[in-house]
Motif scaffolding. Structure first.
Motif, PDB file in Angstrom:
ATOM      1  N   SER A 260       0.791  -1.124  -0.316  1.00 26.68           N
ATOM      2  CA  SER A 260       0.012   0.013   0.155  1.00 26.68           C
ATOM      3  C   SER A 260       0.842   1.107  -0.121  1.00 26.68           C
ATOM      4  CB  SER A 260      -1.088  -0.402   0.979  1.00 26.68           C
ATOM      5  OG  SER A 260      -0.280   0.421   2.376  1.00 26.68           O
ATOM      6  N   SER A 261       0.561   2.267  -0.901  1.00 31.17           N
ATOM      7  CA  SER A 261       0.726   3.877  -0.723  1.00 31.17           C
ATOM      8  C   SER A 261       0.198   4.319  -0.260  1.00 31.17           C
ATOM      9  CB  SER A 261       1.692   3.641  -2.418  1.00 31.17           C
ATOM     10  OG  SER A 261       0.831   4.365  -2.332  1.00 31.17           O
ATOM     11  N   ARG A 262       0.799   5.529   0.655  1.00 34.40           N
ATOM     12  CA  ARG A 262       0.230   6.853   1.527  1.00 34.40           C
ATOM     13  C   ARG A 262       0.790   7.801   0.354  1.00 34.40           C
ATOM     14  NH1 ARG A 262      -1.499   3.071   4.506  1.00 34.40           N
ATOM     15  NH2 ARG A 262      -3.886   2.718   5.294  1.00 34.40           N
ATOM     16  N   GLU A 263      -0.138   9.212  -0.207  1.00 34.61           N
ATOM     17  CA  GLU A 263       0.848  10.706   0.135  1.00 34.61           C
ATOM     18  C   GLU A 263       0.138  11.342   0.102  1.00 34.61           C
ATOM     19  OE1 GLU A 263       3.479  10.764  -4.612  1.00 34.61           O
ATOM     20  OE2 GLU A 263       1.688   8.938  -4.567  1.00 34.61           O
ATOM     21  N   PHE A 264       0.070  12.383   0.591  1.00 37.57           N
ATOM     22  CA  PHE A 264      -0.058  13.908   0.998  1.00 37.57           C
ATOM     23  C   PHE A 264      -0.176  14.823   0.113  1.00 37.57           C
ATOM     24  CE2 PHE A 264      -0.900  12.587   5.673  1.00 37.57           C
ATOM     25  CZ  PHE A 264      -2.415  12.446   5.285  1.00 37.57           C
ATOM     26  N   GLY A 265      -0.825  15.798  -0.001  1.00 37.50           N
ATOM     27  CA  GLY A 265      -0.663  16.776  -1.765  1.00 37.50           C
ATOM     28  C   GLY A 265       0.257  16.576  -2.492  1.00 37.50           C
ATOM     29  N   VAL A 266      -0.721  16.169  -2.850  1.00 39.26           N
ATOM     30  CA  VAL A 266      -1.110  15.280  -4.375  1.00 39.26           C
ATOM     31  C   VAL A 266      -2.232  15.746  -5.209  1.00 39.26           C
ATOM     32  CG1 VAL A 266      -0.548  13.684  -5.666  1.00 39.26           C
ATOM     33  CG2 VAL A 266       0.975  13.719  -4.270  1.00 39.26           C
ATOM     34  N   GLU A 267      -2.438  16.011  -6.178  1.00 39.96           N
ATOM     35  CA  GLU A 267      -3.476  15.837  -6.118  1.00 39.96           C
ATOM     36  C   GLU A 267      -3.973  15.520  -7.794  1.00 39.96           C
ATOM     37  OE1 GLU A 267      -4.724  20.230  -6.650  1.00 39.96           O
ATOM     38  OE2 GLU A 267      -5.110  20.675  -4.847  1.00 39.96           O
ATOM     39  N   GLU A 268      -3.502  15.088  -8.680  1.00 41.61           N
ATOM     40  CA  GLU A 268      -4.197  14.236  -9.873  1.00 41.61           C
ATOM     41  C   GLU A 268      -3.594  12.746 -10.025  1.00 41.61           C
ATOM     42  OE1 GLU A 268       1.148  14.695  -9.326  1.00 41.61           O
ATOM     43  OE2 GLU A 268      -0.739  15.379  -9.137  1.00 41.61           O
ATOM     44  N   ARG A 269      -4.555  12.509  -9.923  1.00 40.15           N
ATOM     45  CA  ARG A 269      -4.433  10.919 -10.138  1.00 40.15           C
ATOM     46  C   ARG A 269      -3.798   9.973 -10.804  1.00 40.15           C
ATOM     47  NH1 ARG A 269      -9.396   8.954  -7.585  1.00 40.15           N
ATOM     48  NH2 ARG A 269     -11.312  11.109  -7.370  1.00 40.15           N
ATOM     49  N   ALA A 270      -3.519  10.523 -11.766  1.00 42.42           N
ATOM     50  CA  ALA A 270      -2.262   9.768 -12.450  1.00 42.42           C
ATOM     51  C   ALA A 270      -1.158   8.283 -11.680  1.00 42.42           C
ATOM     52  CB  ALA A 270      -1.577  10.613 -13.585  1.00 42.42           C
ATOM     53  N   VAL A 271      -1.365   7.304 -11.833  1.00 42.26           N
ATOM     54  CA  VAL A 271      -0.015   6.541 -11.683  1.00 42.26           C
ATOM     55  C   VAL A 271       1.185   6.723 -11.592  1.00 42.26           C
ATOM     56  CG1 VAL A 271       1.057   4.240 -11.800  1.00 42.26           C
ATOM     57  CG2 VAL A 271      -1.205   4.605 -11.716  1.00 42.26           C
ATOM     58  N   SER A 272       1.842   6.779 -10.551  1.00 40.42           N
ATOM     59  CA  SER A 272       3.316   7.538 -10.027  1.00 40.42           C
ATOM     60  C   SER A 272       4.489   6.981 -10.363  1.00 40.42           C
ATOM     61  CB  SER A 272       3.006   8.410  -8.389  1.00 40.42           C
ATOM     62  OG  SER A 272       4.687   9.109  -8.934  1.00 40.42           O
ATOM     63  N   PRO A 273       5.275   6.617 -11.675  1.00 40.01           N
ATOM     64  CA  PRO A 273       5.749   5.431 -12.033  1.00 40.01           C
ATOM     65  C   PRO A 273       6.688   5.599  -9.938  1.00 40.01           C
ATOM     66  CG  PRO A 273       5.692   6.672 -13.443  1.00 40.01           C
ATOM     67  CD  PRO A 273       4.784   7.618 -13.152  1.00 40.01           C
ATOM     68  N   PRO A 274       7.528   6.353  -9.677  1.00 38.94           N
ATOM     69  CA  PRO A 274       8.430   6.184  -8.700  1.00 38.94           C
ATOM     70  C   PRO A 274       7.095   5.365  -7.482  1.00 38.94           C
ATOM     71  CG  PRO A 274       8.860   8.735  -9.709  1.00 38.94           C
ATOM     72  CD  PRO A 274       7.454   7.616 -10.082  1.00 38.94           C
ATOM     73  N   MET A 275       6.457   6.370  -6.536  1.00 40.20           N
ATOM     74  CA  MET A 275       6.005   5.430  -6.524  1.00 40.20           C
ATOM     75  C   MET A 275       5.508   4.272  -6.295  1.00 40.20           C
ATOM     76  SD  MET A 275       4.579   6.238  -2.743  1.00 40.20           S
ATOM     77  CE  MET A 275       5.080   8.051  -2.893  1.00 40.20           C
ATOM     78  N   LEU A 276       4.751   3.782  -6.705  1.00 41.40           N
ATOM     79  CA  LEU A 276       4.699   2.433  -7.577  1.00 41.40           C
ATOM     80  C   LEU A 276       6.158   1.370  -7.714  1.00 41.40           C
ATOM     81  CD1 LEU A 276       2.159   0.529  -8.978  1.00 41.40           C
ATOM     82  CD2 LEU A 276       2.668   1.110 -10.909  1.00 41.40           C
ATOM     83  N   ARG A 277       6.774   1.773  -8.020  1.00 44.61           N
ATOM     84  CA  ARG A 277       7.507   1.357  -8.220  1.00 44.61           C
ATOM     85  C   ARG A 277       8.631   0.603  -6.379  1.00 44.61           C
ATOM     86  NH1 ARG A 277      10.997   4.277 -10.249  1.00 44.61           N
ATOM     87  NH2 ARG A 277      10.028   3.876 -12.500  1.00 44.61           N
ATOM     88  N   ARG A 278       8.713   1.907  -5.516  1.00 47.16           N
ATOM     89  CA  ARG A 278       8.511   1.842  -4.508  1.00 47.16           C
ATOM     90  C   ARG A 278       7.832   1.185  -2.991  1.00 47.16           C
ATOM     91  NH1 ARG A 278       8.171   7.293  -0.810  1.00 47.16           N
ATOM     92  NH2 ARG A 278       8.593   7.075   1.452  1.00 47.16           N
ATOM     93  N   MET A 279       6.583   1.204  -3.519  1.00 44.13           N
ATOM     94  CA  MET A 279       5.807   0.058  -3.402  1.00 44.13           C
ATOM     95  C   MET A 279       5.680  -1.103  -3.877  1.00 44.13           C
ATOM     96  SD  MET A 279       1.363   0.179  -3.191  1.00 44.13           S
ATOM     97  CE  MET A 279       1.458  -0.734  -5.168  1.00 44.13           C
ATOM     98  N   LEU A 280       6.156  -1.705  -4.875  1.00 47.39           N
ATOM     99  CA  LEU A 280       6.447  -3.146  -5.109  1.00 47.39           C
ATOM    100  C   LEU A 280       7.482  -2.907  -4.671  1.00 47.39           C
ATOM    101  CD1 LEU A 280       5.238  -2.375  -8.957  1.00 47.39           C
ATOM    102  CD2 LEU A 280       4.280  -3.815  -7.487  1.00 47.39           C
ATOM    103  N   GLU A 281       8.411  -2.733  -4.889  1.00 49.19           N
ATOM    104  CA  GLU A 281       9.986  -3.204  -3.949  1.00 49.19           C
ATOM    105  C   GLU A 281       9.897  -3.312  -3.106  1.00 49.19           C
ATOM    106  OE1 GLU A 281      12.710  -3.887  -5.589  1.00 49.19           O
ATOM    107  OE2 GLU A 281      12.313  -3.334  -7.589  1.00 49.19           O
ATOM    108  N   ARG A 282       8.647  -2.617  -1.558  1.00 50.81           N
ATOM    109  CA  ARG A 282       8.227  -3.349  -0.689  1.00 50.81           C
ATOM    110  C   ARG A 282       7.655  -4.494  -0.414  1.00 50.81           C
ATOM    111  NH1 ARG A 282      10.477  -1.720   4.051  1.00 50.81           N
ATOM    112  NH2 ARG A 282       9.460  -1.841   5.820  1.00 50.81           N
ATOM    113  N   ALA A 283       7.031  -4.855  -1.741  1.00 50.46           N
ATOM    114  CA  ALA A 283       5.835  -6.048  -1.779  1.00 50.46           C
ATOM    115  C   ALA A 283       7.009  -7.121  -2.117  1.00 50.46           C
ATOM    116  CB  ALA A 283       5.053  -6.265  -1.984  1.00 50.46           C
ATOM    117  N   PHE A 284       8.088  -6.592  -2.498  1.00 50.50           N
ATOM    118  CA  PHE A 284       9.090  -7.660  -3.801  1.00 50.50           C
ATOM    119  C   PHE A 284       9.553  -8.125  -1.961  1.00 50.50           C
ATOM    120  CE2 PHE A 284       8.706  -6.041  -7.624  1.00 50.50           C
ATOM    121  CZ  PHE A 284       7.714  -6.477  -8.021  1.00 50.50           C
ATOM    122  N   ALA A 285      10.568  -7.057  -1.471  1.00 51.94           N
ATOM    123  CA  ALA A 285      11.630  -8.160  -0.336  1.00 51.94           C
ATOM    124  C   ALA A 285      10.708  -8.472   1.078  1.00 51.94           C
ATOM    125  CB  ALA A 285      11.742  -5.949   0.341  1.00 51.94           C
TER     126      ALA A 285
END
Length: 366
Positions: A260-285
Motif C-alpha cells: 500500500s502507498s500513501r501520499e499527502f499533497g498530491v491532487e492528480e490521479r495519474a499513476v506515479s511510476p516512482p511511488m509505484l516502484r517504491r511500493m512494489l519493491e517493498r512488497a518484493f522484499a
C-alpha cells in the motif's frame, strides 16, 4: 419538496452502510450519489476486515464492526473471503510487541496468536527467507468493497430507501439539502461524502491521501493469507508526506492485490511510476515471487483523512439536524458497519454500543 427521516449524501461503503442500517430501523431514507456507487474512496480500498489495536478508539470501532460483518460471511466469495491476517516481522525486535497486541485483541474478543519463524513459512512458503515470525489473526477476512457497497444500497432500497443516483448535493439548507437539479430534500442530513466533506462542511478539516493499488492475473494458491508487515500501522497513521508498507491479499478469484502507498499533497490521479516502484519493491522484499507475476491493472484513489486519524461520526452541533460519517482513511471498509450502528443509535437517541466521544465531529471544529 420530498421529506425523509434521513438524507444520506454519499454512497460509498460508509454511506451505503448507514442507509442500510437506517432503513432497517424503519426510517424513510434517501441516498444521494453523483457517481458510481462505491466509486470513490471505496474503490481505492484494499477491502481488509482487520482489527487495528494501536488506538483504543480505533480498536473499539473495529471490534464492533467486525462482529457485524459476520452477518455477511455467507455472501459469495467475491464479496467475503475469510483468509485470515498474517502479520510479518522482518527482525526479532519487531516481535517484542506481539504479546501485547495479542493481549489487546483478546481483551476485545478477537483471537490472535504469535507465530514462530518455522510456522510462518509453513503458512506462507513464498515469504523471503530470514523473517523472524509474526502474528496470526485467523478469523479476519477481505471483501470486494465496491460490490459490498452496491449490496448494502440494494438492501436499503429493498427496505424502501430512495436512491437518487447521478445527483449531487450542492448545499445544506435550513431544512435539508439542495441538489444540483434545483430540487430540495427535507429532513436530517448525513454527510458521508469522504474527501468532498469540506465542500458542504468547510468547518471540518479533511485531507485527501492518495494511494496506489496493483492487481495481478490469476495465480491461485500462491498467497494464502492477507499479509501485512508489523510496522504497517506506523505507515498508515504517520504524517509523512509519502510512505509505503507491505500489504498483500489473495483474492477469491486467484488474483493477488498489492498495496500500500500513501501520499499527502498530491491532487492528480495519474499513476506515479516512482511511488509505484517504491511500493512494489517493498512488497518484493517480503515476497520475491511477486516479481515473476503479471500485473493486470494499476490504479489510484484518494482516502479521506482527519487530523487525528479518527473518523467523524455523529452530530455536527453547529447545524441542527446535520450528521457526519466521514474520514475513515484506510479503515473505512472494516469500520463501515460499526459506523452505521453508532451513527443510527445516536440519531435515534439510543444508548450507543461504544463511547461516541472519540469520533465526535465537534472535536475538530476550526
Amino acid at each position: 419538496m420530498a421529506s425523509y427521516d434521513l438524507i444520506v449524501l454519499g454512497a460509498g461503503i460508509v454511506g451505503a452502510a448507514c442507509a442500510e442500517r437506517a432503513a432497517g430501523e424503519g426510517l424513510r431514507v434517501a441516498v444521494v450519489e453523483p457517481g458510481p456507487v462505491g466509486g470513490g474512496a471505496t474503490a481505492a480500498a484494499m477491502g481488509h476486515l482487520v482489527a487495528m489495536d494501536d488506538d483504543p478508539a480505533e480498536l473499539a470501532l473495529s471490534q464492533l464492526s467486525l462482529r457485524l460483518w459476520e452477518r455477511f460471511a455467507a455472501l459469495p466469495l467475491a464479496e467475503f473471503s475469510r483468509c485470515g491476517t498474517l502479520w510479518v516481522a522482518r527482525e526479532p525486535r519487531e516481535l517484542d510487541g506481539v504479546a501485547a497486541k495479542v493481549a489487546r485483541l483478546a481483551a476485545a474478543g478477537i483471537e490472535a496468536r504469535p507465530v514462530g519463524a518455522d510456522e510462518l513459512y509453513a503458512l506462507e512458503p513464498h515469504l523471503t527467507p530470514g523473517l523472524s515470525g509474526g502474528m496470526l489473526v485467523a478469523g479476519e477476512a477481505v471483501v470486494y468493497p465496491p460490490r459490498v457497497a452496491q449490496h448494502l444500497l440494494q438492501l436499503a432500497c429493498e427496505r424502501q430507501a430512495h436512491a437518487l443516483l447521478g445527483r449531487r448535493a450542492v448545499a445544506l439548507t435550513a431544512h435539508g439539502a439542495r441538489l444540483d437539479d434545483g430540487s430540495e430534500l427535507r429532513g436530517p442530513v448525513l454527510v458521508a461524502t469522504g474527501c468532498a466533506l469540506p465542500e458542504l462542511l468547510p468547518q471540518l478539516p479533511m485531507r485527501s491521501r492518495k494511494g496506489h493499488l496493483v492487481i495481478t492475473e490469476r495465480y491461485p494458491g500462491r498467497i494464502r493469507h492477507q499479509l501485512l508487515e508489523l510496522g504497517y500501522a506506523d505507515s498508515a497513521h504517520g504524517d509523512a508526506d509519502s510512505s509505503v508498507a507491505f500489504n498483500v491479499q489473495p483474492r477469491p478469484t486467484g488474483q493477488i492485490l498489492i498495496g500500500s502507498s500513501r501520499e499527502f499533497g498530491v491532487e492528480e490521479r495519474a499513476v506515479s511510476p516512482p511511488m509505484l516502484r517504491r511500493m512494489l519493491e517493498r512488497a518484493f522484499a517480503f515476497v520475491p515471487m511477486l516479481r515473476e507475476l503479471q500485473a493486470l491493472r494499476v490504479w489510484t484513489g484518494f482516502r479521506p483523512c482527519t487530523p487525528d486519524g479518527r473518523p467523524y461520526i455523529g452530530a455536527f452541533a453547529p447545524r441542527p439536524h446535520t450528521w457526519v460519517a466521514a474520514g475513515h482513511e484506510g479503515l473505512g471498509v472494516t469500520t463501515a458497519l460499526g459506523t452505521a450502528q453508532l451513527l443510527v443509535e445516536q440519531l435515534l437517541g439510543r444508548a450507543p454500543a461504544i463511547d461516541p466521544a472519540p469520533y465526535a465531529p465537534t472535536r475538530m471544529l476550526r
